[in-house]
Design a protein around this motif. Structure first.
Motif, PDB file in Angstrom:
ATOM      1  N   LYS A  71       0.838  -1.196   0.000  1.00  0.00           N
ATOM      2  CA  LYS A  71       0.000   0.000   0.000  1.00  0.00           C
ATOM      3  C   LYS A  71       0.872   1.244   0.000  1.00  0.00           C
ATOM      4  O   LYS A  71       1.848   1.349   0.754  1.00  0.00           O
TER       5      LYS A  71
ATOM      6  N   ARG B 138     -13.474   5.825   2.498  1.00  0.00           N
ATOM      7  CA  ARG B 138     -14.334   5.249   1.466  1.00  0.00           C
ATOM      8  C   ARG B 138     -15.088   4.027   2.019  1.00  0.00           C
ATOM      9  O   ARG B 138     -16.288   3.855   1.762  1.00  0.00           O
ATOM     10  N   LYS B 139     -14.388   3.232   2.821  1.00  0.00           N
ATOM     11  CA  LYS B 139     -15.007   2.060   3.445  1.00  0.00           C
ATOM     12  C   LYS B 139     -16.085   2.483   4.441  1.00  0.00           C
ATOM     13  O   LYS B 139     -17.194   1.915   4.471  1.00  0.00           O
TER      14      LYS B 139
ATOM     15  N   SER C  65      -4.691   0.560   5.115  1.00  0.00           N
ATOM     16  CA  SER C  65      -5.509   1.439   4.272  1.00  0.00           C
ATOM     17  C   SER C  65      -5.052   2.885   4.406  1.00  0.00           C
ATOM     18  O   SER C  65      -4.741   3.350   5.517  1.00  0.00           O
ATOM     19  N   SER C  66      -5.030   3.596   3.289  1.00  0.00           N
ATOM     20  CA  SER C  66      -4.777   5.035   3.340  1.00  0.00           C
ATOM     21  C   SER C  66      -5.991   5.724   3.956  1.00  0.00           C
ATOM     22  O   SER C  66      -7.058   5.111   4.117  1.00  0.00           O
TER      23      SER C  66
ATOM     24  N   TRP D 258       1.643   9.173  -3.248  1.00  0.00           N
ATOM     25  CA  TRP D 258       0.819   9.230  -4.442  1.00  0.00           C
ATOM     26  C   TRP D 258       1.310  10.349  -5.361  1.00  0.00           C
ATOM     27  O   TRP D 258       2.061  11.242  -4.942  1.00  0.00           O
TER      28      TRP D 258
ATOM     29  N   GLU E  53     -12.348  11.864   0.074  1.00  0.00           N
ATOM     30  CA  GLU E  53     -11.133  12.668   0.080  1.00  0.00           C
ATOM     31  C   GLU E  53     -11.232  13.821   1.077  1.00  0.00           C
ATOM     32  O   GLU E  53     -10.265  14.134   1.780  1.00  0.00           O
TER      33      GLU E  53
ATOM     34  N   GLU F 219      -8.885   5.532   1.488  1.00  0.00           N
ATOM     35  CA  GLU F 219      -9.468   4.188   1.422  1.00  0.00           C
ATOM     36  C   GLU F 219     -10.291   3.882   2.672  1.00  0.00           C
ATOM     37  O   GLU F 219     -11.368   3.282   2.592  1.00  0.00           O
TER      38      GLU F 219
END
Length: 229
Positions: free
Chosen positions: A4, A52-53, A45-46, A10, A32, A49
């Motif tokens: 990851k 988002r979950k 997880s970032s 990024w 975001e 992420e």
């Protein structure tokens, strides 16, 4: 297993903070925006992420997210009490903003309105100050900005500073105002030169100089009323 990447690894245009700086908040997804609030995710997880979950478990509805408790949010690996409280505080701010009555901006119709706006700011000043009143297309006030402060009888004004403020605030018109502590509101030759220079420079930028008002306690002088604009 694919390793990851942390957000700071990024591409710059994909990092939420950098993306917001480059393109504005409106282009960011809800995940975001929430990732900016919590700052970091977990080892797996970032932050994006992770959020988002969380949103997926809330049917991608911010209203449902705001109803979660601190304990419920803390069940996600990477979210502790501080992050959970931050998320819920942001949700509450969003709810309060929605409930707020929109503030009505003051509209400028004439020189009397300009004098009424600035007189409380300038009536007791012992030195000259120059202000610009930034207005939108409907001549409603965006913001008053102090441009300079001077001595007993004058102040230096940089036209570039005025136009910079107008462009930054997306003003379509403006009003220039300064005070004469002496009580004599008759403009000087320097005032005349400044008015004409600003009028022409603003015109190039498609910004209208509606008036230049010289204010004193109890009276004022308007270039527009005198037909000098």
């Amino acid at each position: 297993m694919t390793k990851k990447l942390a957000i700071n690894q990024w591409a710059e245009e994909d990092r939420p903070r950098e993306k917001m700086l480059l393109h504005g908040a409106s282009v960011l997804s809800n995940a975001e925006l929430l990732a900016i609030l919590i700052g970091s995710g977990s080892a797996e997880s970032s932050a994006v992420e992770l959020m988002r979950k969380v949103l997926e478990d809330c049917n991608n509805r911010l209203g449902e997210l705001g109803k979660r408790t601190v304990d419920e949010l803390c069940r996600y690996k990477g979210i502790g009490p501080a992050k959970a409280i931050t998320i819920l505080a942001a949700s509450e701010l969003g709810r309060r903003r929605k409930d707020e009555e929109p503030s009505e901006r003051k509209q400028i119709h004439c020189s009397k309105d300009i004098y009424a706006f600035f007189h409380p700011l300038m009536c007791d000043l012992a030195v000259e100050e120059c202000w610009v009143l930034l207005l939108n297309q409907a001549s409603k006030v965006i913001e008053p900005v102090k441009i300079s402060q001077g001595g007993w009888a004058s102040t230096q004004v940089d036209i570039r500073c005025i136009l910079r403020e107008a462009l930054l605030k997306r003003a379509t018109s403006l009003v220039l105002t300064h005070n004469h502590p002496s009580g004599n509101v008759r403009p000087s030759a320097d005032d005349d030169r400044l008015t004409q220079a600003l009028f022409q420079s603003a015109k190039v930028m498609n910004i209208r100089l509606l008036d230049h008002v010289v204010v004193s306690d109890g009276t004022y002088y308007s270039y527009a009323d005198e037909g000098r604009l």
